[in-house]
Design an enzyme around this catalytic site. Structure first.
Site, mmCIF file in Angstrom:
data_model
loop_
_atom_site.group_PDB
_atom_site.id
_atom_site.type_symbol
_atom_site.label_atom_id
_atom_site.label_comp_id
_atom_site.label_asym_id
_atom_site.label_seq_id
_atom_site.Cartn_x
_atom_site.Cartn_y
_atom_site.Cartn_z
ATOM 1 N N HIS A 204 0.841 -1.191 0.000
ATOM 2 C CA HIS A 204 0.000 0.000 0.000
ATOM 3 C C HIS A 204 0.878 1.244 0.000
ATOM 4 C CE1 HIS A 204 -3.348 2.530 2.163
ATOM 5 N NE2 HIS A 204 -2.635 3.266 1.342
ATOM 6 N N HIS B 164 4.079 10.829 0.532
ATOM 7 C CA HIS B 164 4.961 10.167 1.494
ATOM 8 C C HIS B 164 6.404 10.028 1.012
ATOM 9 C CE1 HIS B 164 1.380 9.189 3.804
ATOM 10 N NE2 HIS B 164 0.833 8.679 2.711
ATOM 11 N N GLU C 121 1.309 8.107 -3.670
ATOM 12 C CA GLU C 121 2.184 7.664 -2.587
ATOM 13 C C GLU C 121 3.522 8.399 -2.623
ATOM 14 O OE1 GLU C 121 1.467 5.629 0.018
ATOM 15 O OE2 GLU C 121 -0.583 5.780 -0.755
#
Length: 208
Positions: free
Chosen positions: A37, A96, A92
């Site tokens: 994920h 992040h 992502e």
């Protein structure tokens, strides 16, 4: 600060979404497991940095590991022939990855390399339509301090583990997760395991 690795059990994801995502209609066998994920820099208090730079996502930079990404970090919501296929990775990275200090290729390569195989007790339970003991699954991941098990309606949804973050941004060894992460555990003592095949069987039964 540590790095939080989040992996998703894709059959449960499809079950939860009632097979709405495109990839759930005809799932690939390689997705029938825990897949990535994300890899998130995480503070000890449960907060995490995000959107740390304006560096644009460059899908072409990931060409050397594209095959691995398709297998280990799939976007079931948008298949490879879709114009939006790269949006999961882009999200992502922007939210992040930009906070890790790594290049895009380094970030995704390290996440792929650190992915642990799906535990055999999970695959066995999926095949046999049985359950997994929470303590047994935690033992596979090293114990209750080293992993958080997240369930939805008591079906295994995610596993979250923590890694040391080296000063140069590289991923270090596994470490105990802070209580802020461990509190996210939501599974009961017996964990149910979804399967793509189970979804297909339920659909057939409805048609009949």
């Amino acid at each position: 600060m540590q790095l939080l690795e989040k992996v998703t059990f894709q059959p449960e994801f499809c079950s939860e979404k009632h097979e709405a995502p495109e990839g759930c209609h005809h799932p690939k066998q390689i997705w029938d497991r825990l897949t990535i994920h994300g890899l998130w820099p995480n503070n000890d208090d449960g907060t995490y940095p995000q959107n740390c730079s304006n560096e644009k996502f460059d899908l072409t930079s990931l060409q050397p590991i594209r095959d691995e990404l398709e297998q280990q970090w799939p976007n079931i919501k948008a298949l490879p022939n879709s114009a939006s296929h790269g949006e999961f990775w882009e999200h992502e990275w922007s939210k992040h990855g930009t906070c890790t200090g790594l290049s895009q290729l380094e970030y995704f390569s390290k996440a792929v390399k650190m992915l642990m195989p799906t535990p055999s007790i999970v695959k066995d339970a999926e095949t046999q339509h049985s359950v997994v003991k929470k303590d047994d699954l935690l033992a596979v991941y090293g114990g209750a301090q080293l992993a958080a098990l997240v369930c939805k309606k008591n079906y295994l949804s995610e596993v979250r583990v923590c890694h040391q973050k080296e000063t140069d941004g590289n991923v270090g060894k596994r470490m105990d997760c802070p209580q802020s992460i461990l509190r996210e555990s939501s599974c009961g003592s017996e964990i149910r395991i979804a399967s793509f095949r189970m979804e297909e069987e339920e659909e057939s039964a409805t048609v009949e």
